[in-house]
Design a protein around this motif. Structure first.
Motif, PDB file in Angstrom:
ATOM      1  N   VAL A 139       0.878  -1.169   0.000  1.00  0.00           N
ATOM      2  CA  VAL A 139       0.000   0.000   0.000  1.00  0.00           C
ATOM      3  C   VAL A 139       0.911   1.213   0.000  1.00  0.00           C
ATOM      4  O   VAL A 139       1.713   1.392   0.921  1.00  0.00           O
ATOM      5  N   VAL A 140       0.790   2.017  -1.052  1.00  0.00           N
ATOM      6  CA  VAL A 140       1.682   3.168  -1.203  1.00  0.00           C
ATOM      7  C   VAL A 140       0.853   4.424  -1.461  1.00  0.00           C
ATOM      8  O   VAL A 140      -0.331   4.348  -1.801  1.00  0.00           O
ATOM      9  N   LYS A 141       1.491   5.575  -1.321  1.00  0.00           N
ATOM     10  CA  LYS A 141       0.741   6.825  -1.458  1.00  0.00           C
ATOM     11  C   LYS A 141       1.668   7.942  -1.949  1.00  0.00           C
ATOM     12  O   LYS A 141       2.809   8.047  -1.514  1.00  0.00           O
ATOM     13  N   ASN A 142       1.148   8.750  -2.888  1.00  0.00           N
ATOM     14  CA  ASN A 142       1.850   9.985  -3.256  1.00  0.00           C
ATOM     15  C   ASN A 142       0.812  11.055  -3.608  1.00  0.00           C
ATOM     16  O   ASN A 142      -0.405  10.796  -3.609  1.00  0.00           O
ATOM     17  N   ASP A 143       1.275  12.255  -3.907  1.00  0.00           N
ATOM     18  CA  ASP A 143       0.357  13.373  -4.145  1.00  0.00           C
ATOM     19  C   ASP A 143      -0.419  13.223  -5.449  1.00  0.00           C
ATOM     20  O   ASP A 143      -1.531  13.738  -5.575  1.00  0.00           O
ATOM     21  N   THR A 144       0.143  12.531  -6.422  1.00  0.00           N
ATOM     22  CA  THR A 144      -0.485  12.409  -7.737  1.00  0.00           C
ATOM     23  C   THR A 144      -1.624  11.401  -7.742  1.00  0.00           C
ATOM     24  O   THR A 144      -2.729  11.684  -8.226  1.00  0.00           O
ATOM     25  N   PHE A 145      -1.374  10.210  -7.217  1.00  0.00           N
ATOM     26  CA  PHE A 145      -2.342   9.123  -7.314  1.00  0.00           C
ATOM     27  C   PHE A 145      -3.114   8.864  -6.025  1.00  0.00           C
ATOM     28  O   PHE A 145      -4.073   8.092  -6.024  1.00  0.00           O
ATOM     29  N   GLY A 146      -2.713   9.476  -4.925  1.00  0.00           N
ATOM     30  CA  GLY A 146      -3.350   9.161  -3.659  1.00  0.00           C
ATOM     31  C   GLY A 146      -2.891   7.789  -3.190  1.00  0.00           C
ATOM     32  O   GLY A 146      -1.757   7.375  -3.430  1.00  0.00           O
ATOM     33  N   THR A 147      -3.780   7.050  -2.553  1.00  0.00           N
ATOM     34  CA  THR A 147      -3.443   5.718  -2.050  1.00  0.00           C
ATOM     35  C   THR A 147      -3.599   4.676  -3.146  1.00  0.00           C
ATOM     36  O   THR A 147      -4.613   4.636  -3.847  1.00  0.00           O
ATOM     37  N   ILE A 155      -7.170   6.737 -14.442  1.00  0.00           N
ATOM     38  CA  ILE A 155      -5.819   6.863 -14.986  1.00  0.00           C
ATOM     39  C   ILE A 155      -5.829   7.203 -16.470  1.00  0.00           C
ATOM     40  O   ILE A 155      -4.765   7.399 -17.063  1.00  0.00           O
ATOM     41  N   ASN A 156      -7.008   7.269 -17.069  1.00  0.00           N
ATOM     42  CA  ASN A 156      -7.114   7.694 -18.466  1.00  0.00           C
ATOM     43  C   ASN A 156      -7.221   9.207 -18.604  1.00  0.00           C
ATOM     44  O   ASN A 156      -7.241   9.721 -19.731  1.00  0.00           O
ATOM     45  N   GLU A 157      -7.322   9.917 -17.483  1.00  0.00           N
ATOM     46  CA  GLU A 157      -7.348  11.372 -17.558  1.00  0.00           C
ATOM     47  C   GLU A 157      -5.989  11.877 -18.042  1.00  0.00           C
ATOM     48  O   GLU A 157      -4.940  11.350 -17.672  1.00  0.00           O
ATOM     49  N   ILE A 158      -6.029  12.905 -18.882  1.00  0.00           N
ATOM     50  CA  ILE A 158      -4.814  13.416 -19.508  1.00  0.00           C
ATOM     51  C   ILE A 158      -3.734  13.760 -18.488  1.00  0.00           C
ATOM     52  O   ILE A 158      -2.547  13.511 -18.703  1.00  0.00           O
ATOM     53  N   SER A 159      -4.136  14.297 -17.353  1.00  0.00           N
ATOM     54  CA  SER A 159      -3.167  14.730 -16.345  1.00  0.00           C
ATOM     55  C   SER A 159      -2.449  13.567 -15.667  1.00  0.00           C
ATOM     56  O   SER A 159      -1.406  13.759 -15.022  1.00  0.00           O
ATOM     57  N   LEU A 160      -2.978  12.344 -15.804  1.00  0.00           N
ATOM     58  CA  LEU A 160      -2.408  11.188 -15.109  1.00  0.00           C
ATOM     59  C   LEU A 160      -1.753  10.173 -16.034  1.00  0.00           C
ATOM     60  O   LEU A 160      -0.955   9.344 -15.578  1.00  0.00           O
ATOM     61  N   VAL A 161      -2.099  10.210 -17.312  1.00  0.00           N
ATOM     62  CA  VAL A 161      -1.672   9.158 -18.240  1.00  0.00           C
ATOM     63  C   VAL A 161      -0.156   8.987 -18.274  1.00  0.00           C
ATOM     64  O   VAL A 161       0.364   7.865 -18.166  1.00  0.00           O
ATOM     65  N   LYS A 162       0.574  10.074 -18.427  1.00  0.00           N
ATOM     66  CA  LYS A 162       2.024   9.992 -18.581  1.00  0.00           C
ATOM     67  C   LYS A 162       2.696   9.375 -17.355  1.00  0.00           C
ATOM     68  O   LYS A 162       3.528   8.459 -17.481  1.00  0.00           O
ATOM     69  N   GLN A 163       2.327   9.846 -16.160  1.00  0.00           N
ATOM     70  CA  GLN A 163       2.957   9.328 -14.948  1.00  0.00           C
ATOM     71  C   GLN A 163       2.534   7.894 -14.656  1.00  0.00           C
ATOM     72  O   GLN A 163       3.328   7.099 -14.153  1.00  0.00           O
ATOM     73  N   PHE A 164       1.278   7.561 -14.971  1.00  0.00           N
ATOM     74  CA  PHE A 164       0.825   6.192 -14.746  1.00  0.00           C
ATOM     75  C   PHE A 164       1.552   5.235 -15.686  1.00  0.00           C
ATOM     76  O   PHE A 164       1.973   4.151 -15.257  1.00  0.00           O
ATOM     77  N   ASN A 165       1.707   5.629 -16.943  1.00  0.00           N
ATOM     78  CA  ASN A 165       2.447   4.779 -17.884  1.00  0.00           C
ATOM     79  C   ASN A 165       3.885   4.588 -17.431  1.00  0.00           C
ATOM     80  O   ASN A 165       4.460   3.506 -17.562  1.00  0.00           O
ATOM     81  N   ALA A 166       4.484   5.654 -16.893  1.00  0.00           N
ATOM     82  CA  ALA A 166       5.851   5.550 -16.391  1.00  0.00           C
ATOM     83  C   ALA A 166       5.930   4.559 -15.234  1.00  0.00           C
ATOM     84  O   ALA A 166       6.895   3.793 -15.109  1.00  0.00           O
ATOM     85  N   LEU A 167       4.911   4.571 -14.385  1.00  0.00           N
ATOM     86  CA  LEU A 167       4.867   3.673 -13.232  1.00  0.00           C
ATOM     87  C   LEU A 167       4.774   2.211 -13.666  1.00  0.00           C
ATOM     88  O   LEU A 167       5.595   1.382 -13.271  1.00  0.00           O
ATOM     89  N   ILE A 168       3.788   1.898 -14.501  1.00  0.00           N
ATOM     90  CA  ILE A 168       3.539   0.500 -14.837  1.00  0.00           C
ATOM     91  C   ILE A 168       4.590  -0.076 -15.782  1.00  0.00           C
ATOM     92  O   ILE A 168       4.950  -1.260 -15.670  1.00  0.00           O
ATOM     93  N   THR A 169       5.110   0.718 -16.713  1.00  0.00           N
ATOM     94  CA  THR A 169       6.119   0.195 -17.633  1.00  0.00           C
ATOM     95  C   THR A 169       7.445  -0.022 -16.936  1.00  0.00           C
ATOM     96  O   THR A 169       8.236  -0.873 -17.352  1.00  0.00           O
ATOM     97  N   ALA A 170       7.696   0.712 -15.855  1.00  0.00           N
ATOM     98  CA  ALA A 170       8.937   0.531 -15.105  1.00  0.00           C
ATOM     99  C   ALA A 170       8.895  -0.716 -14.234  1.00  0.00           C
ATOM    100  O   ALA A 170       9.929  -1.317 -13.932  1.00  0.00           O
ATOM    101  N   ILE A 171       7.692  -1.112 -13.814  1.00  0.00           N
ATOM    102  CA  ILE A 171       7.553  -2.294 -12.964  1.00  0.00           C
ATOM    103  C   ILE A 171       7.976  -3.548 -13.716  1.00  0.00           C
ATOM    104  O   ILE A 171       8.651  -4.410 -13.180  1.00  0.00           O
TER     105      ILE A 171
END
Length: 256
Positions: free
Chosen positions: A169-177, A240-256
């Motif tokens: 369970v992780v948390k940051n300002d962009t995605f919340g919990t 996560i399909n909102e324009i403001s989140l797409v780039k950071q979410f893609n960075a998160l999942i592709t790095a995993i």
């Protein structure tokens, strides 16, 4: 018997080695899930129905054929989200509480019994160890300034490696919990994905993205996917399909 997770639904709840949410196939009767000697470790993608439903954007006929998770997958692919009743929006805090309760039961009952059957070396060195690879996950969590609220291991114990399930369970300002779960495959385990619901790919690996939204704009997102070694799921209360989140979410999942 081959131990497999089943990814095709709104949530993945780890219960032994087969997980599901609704409309789950009968593993004893479904001919599409029959055991085969040549069955390989890792992800296997096939239709859970005799008449596969192709996922095409703006295909109302296909969407009408299924009122469950396949319809939600079609709508998510077509519209960026699926409009649902509020009762279908998962509460992240409740999911975390349920996991905590289940893990506490695991620590009190199943874990001691499982560890007692392991070698002295495994009992000493691997009782808290996840069997899979988390280096990339740990690195991206640091890069995106996530705070780790909790980190637990459990599931099945792989001799010489550790536990096959990790929940963070992780948390940051962009995605919340955010709830992140990783399932590490052994030589006798893998994952099934319903081809009718596959609507997303992570590093060319198949996945199922469901973004559920109600009339009050409450949102629940669950992305599940798998590669040859592990399966993953990410749950959060953001679209996560909102324009403001797409780039950071893609960075998160592709790095995993």
């Amino acid at each position: 018997m081959k131990k497999c997770n089943v990814i095709f639904s709104v949530t993945m709840t780890a219960v032994f080695s087969v997980v599901a949410f609704a409309n789950e196939p009968d593993l004893n009767a479904n001919p599409f899930l029959a055991e085969h000697p040549t069955q390989q470790q890792g992800a296997q993608v096939f239709s859970f129905t005799e008449t596969p439903i192709a996922l095409h954007e703006h295909d109302n006929i296909n969407a009408a054929q299924d009122t469950g998770y396949v319809r939600l997958a079609v709508e998510t692919k077509t519209n960026g989200f699926a409009l649902v009743d509020t009762s279908q929006i998962k509460d992240i805090a409740k999911l975390i509480a349920e996991h905590k309760y289940g893990h506490e039961l695991f620590l009190l009952s199943l874990k001691p019994e499982i560890m007692a059957a392991q070698s002295i070396a495994d009992q000493t060195n691997l009782s808290q160890q996840f069997a899979g690879d988390t280096v990339a996950l740990d690195n991206i969590l640091v890069q995106q300034e996530f705070t780790v609220m909790s980190k637990t291991v459990g599931g099945n114990f792989i001799a010489g490696s550790g536990w096959d399930q990790l929940t963070q369970v992780v948390k940051n300002d962009t995605f919340g919990t955010v709830i992140i779960k990783v399932f590490s495959f052994s030589q006798s385990s893998g994952v099934y994905l319903d081809a009718d619901a596959v609507n997303y790919h992570v590093n060319n690996h198949p996945g199922i993205l469901l973004v559920l939204k109600d009339d009050n704009n409450k949102v629940y997102t669950n992305l599940s996917w798998a590669d040859k070694k592990q399966s993953y799921s990410i749950k959060l209360a953001k679209n996560i399909n909102e324009i403001s989140l797409v780039k950071q979410f893609n960075a998160l999942i592709t790095a995993i």
